[in-house]
Scaffold this active site. Structure first.
Site, PDB file in Angstrom:
ATOM      1  N   ASP A  19       0.522  -0.838  -0.075  1.00  0.00           N
ATOM      2  CA  ASP A  19       0.335  -0.281  -0.103  1.00  0.00           C
ATOM      3  C   ASP A  19       0.492   1.253   0.454  1.00  0.00           C
ATOM      4  O   ASP A  19       1.385   1.626   0.985  1.00  0.00           O
ATOM      5  CB  ASP A  19      -0.696  -0.579   1.290  1.00  0.00           C
ATOM      6  CG  ASP A  19      -1.652  -0.974   1.280  1.00  0.00           C
ATOM      7  OD1 ASP A  19      -1.195  -2.158   0.925  1.00  0.00           O
ATOM      8  OD2 ASP A  19      -3.285  -0.652   1.837  1.00  0.00           O
ATOM      9  N   ASP A  48      -4.355   1.112  -2.824  1.00  0.00           N
ATOM     10  CA  ASP A  48      -4.536   2.078  -2.404  1.00  0.00           C
ATOM     11  C   ASP A  48      -2.978   2.940  -3.049  1.00  0.00           C
ATOM     12  O   ASP A  48      -2.340   3.470  -1.274  1.00  0.00           O
ATOM     13  CB  ASP A  48      -4.236   1.227  -0.211  1.00  0.00           C
ATOM     14  CG  ASP A  48      -5.623   0.943   0.272  1.00  0.00           C
ATOM     15  OD1 ASP A  48      -7.021   1.005  -0.423  1.00  0.00           O
ATOM     16  OD2 ASP A  48      -5.821   0.944   1.646  1.00  0.00           O
ATOM     17  N   ASN A  74      -9.597  -0.247  -1.337  1.00  0.00           N
ATOM     18  CA  ASN A  74     -10.704   0.313  -0.632  1.00  0.00           C
ATOM     19  C   ASN A  74     -11.020   2.195  -0.885  1.00  0.00           C
ATOM     20  O   ASN A  74     -11.626   2.829  -0.791  1.00  0.00           O
ATOM     21  CB  ASN A  74     -10.667  -0.108   0.839  1.00  0.00           C
ATOM     22  CG  ASN A  74      -9.589   0.278   1.748  1.00  0.00           C
ATOM     23  OD1 ASN A  74      -8.518  -0.514   1.166  1.00  0.00           O
ATOM     24  ND2 ASN A  74      -9.638   0.994   3.097  1.00  0.00           N
ATOM     25  N   HIS A  75      -9.603   2.603  -0.466  1.00  0.00           N
ATOM     26  CA  HIS A  75      -9.420   4.099  -1.168  1.00  0.00           C
ATOM     27  C   HIS A  75      -9.810   4.413  -2.305  1.00  0.00           C
ATOM     28  O   HIS A  75      -9.829   5.784  -2.422  1.00  0.00           O
ATOM     29  CB  HIS A  75      -7.974   4.062  -0.229  1.00  0.00           C
ATOM     30  CG  HIS A  75      -7.981   4.279   1.025  1.00  0.00           C
ATOM     31  ND1 HIS A  75      -7.923   5.614   2.069  1.00  0.00           N
ATOM     32  CD2 HIS A  75      -7.951   3.899   2.411  1.00  0.00           C
ATOM     33  CE1 HIS A  75      -8.088   5.742   3.268  1.00  0.00           C
ATOM     34  NE2 HIS A  75      -7.825   4.008   3.317  1.00  0.00           N
ATOM     35  N   HIS A 189      -3.918  -3.797   2.549  1.00  0.00           N
ATOM     36  CA  HIS A 189      -4.870  -3.474   3.207  1.00  0.00           C
ATOM     37  C   HIS A 189      -4.546  -3.441   4.989  1.00  0.00           C
ATOM     38  O   HIS A 189      -5.086  -2.462   5.188  1.00  0.00           O
ATOM     39  CB  HIS A 189      -5.739  -4.344   2.737  1.00  0.00           C
ATOM     40  CG  HIS A 189      -7.000  -3.479   3.699  1.00  0.00           C
ATOM     41  ND1 HIS A 189      -7.761  -2.460   3.442  1.00  0.00           N
ATOM     42  CD2 HIS A 189      -8.193  -4.795   3.984  1.00  0.00           C
ATOM     43  CE1 HIS A 189      -9.021  -2.364   4.070  1.00  0.00           C
ATOM     44  NE2 HIS A 189      -9.203  -3.373   4.757  1.00  0.00           N
TER      45      HIS A 189
END
Length: 240
Positions: A19, A48, A74-75, A189
């Site tokens: 990430d 991410d 998810n970001h 994550h």
């Protein structure tokens, strides 16, 4: 496109990065250390790419490089939700480091959104003697071939999306079962002090944006290379 399949790289090396969260300057230093050659090497990301770190606006420039391939984390999804449904989702993105998106010009934001929307949910990479998968968080049902079939048919469920983007159970529990259909799965994550292998899933998020380190993993010879945070990041992390 919900999954992108990459042929074997017979000319150079494939590297996966954990990430980033806007730590692109740190990534550049790390690529220099490993003598990354964009003419023959490829860089693969577990997602991410944005939020919290200083260089998030550079994501559009990085995604335009033909040697850089990423999945949607998810970001990235939070950023897209904030743009498409601001009344409901903008505040959540701001709370999670998304102010940089508001500071872009209209044209810059449009280009960024277009780049993020093109990101697949999974990558499949052919390697010598097999294949590796890349997702942001985890593989639903521990069955890569079944997941691939649903992605190709655009038939993923809400549960699939939840696991792909948000699941942390494998890391928190120290394992979660072998993922069938793939030799090795790369994910991120959940920040950790070092890259860790649970079952056949390698977790590469080593908390670069939190003052940890940024980690690269070579798919060819399974070598891991990490770069500690800058002194400024480290000092801030220790103070808090």
């Amino acid at each position: 496109m919900m999954i992108r399949k990459l042929p074997r790289n017979i000319e150079g090396r494939d590297w996966a990065v954990g990430d980033l969260h806007g730590c692109f300057a740190q990534l550049r230093r790390l690529l220099n250390i490993i003598a990354f050659n964009p003419a023959r090497d490829r860089l693969l990301s577990v997602g991410d790419l944005v939020d919290r770190g200083p260089d998030s606006p550079l994501v559009t420039e990085w995604l335009a490089q033909p040697w850089f391939h990423a999945v949607r984390g998810n970001h990235e999804q939070m950023a897209l939700d904030a743009v498409h449904n601001p009344q409901q989702d903008r505040e959540r993105h701001l709370r999670n480091g998304g102010r940089w998106l508001d500071e872009l010009t209209v044209s810059e934001r449009a280009a960024c959104v277009a780049a993020l929307e093109r990101l697949p949910l999974a990558l499949e990479v052919e390697v010598e003697g097999g294949k590796m998968g890349i997702v942001h968080a985890d593989c639903p049902g521990n069955d890569w071939d079944a997941l691939t079939a649903r992605l190709e048919a655009d038939a993923v469920s809400e549960r699939d999306l939840e696991v792909l983007r948000w699941a942390r159970e494998r890391v928190l529990n120290g394992g979660g079962g072998h993922v069938a259909g793939v030799d090795l799965l790369l994910a991120g994550h959940t920040p950790q002090e070092r890259a860790v292998l649970y079952d056949n899933v390698m977790h590469l998020d080593t908390g670069a944006v939190y003052g940890g380190k940024l980690t690269l993993f070579c798919l060819n010879d399974l070598v891991e290379v990490s770069l500690p945070a800058s002194f400024e990041q480290l000092a801030q992390f220790q103070l808090h």
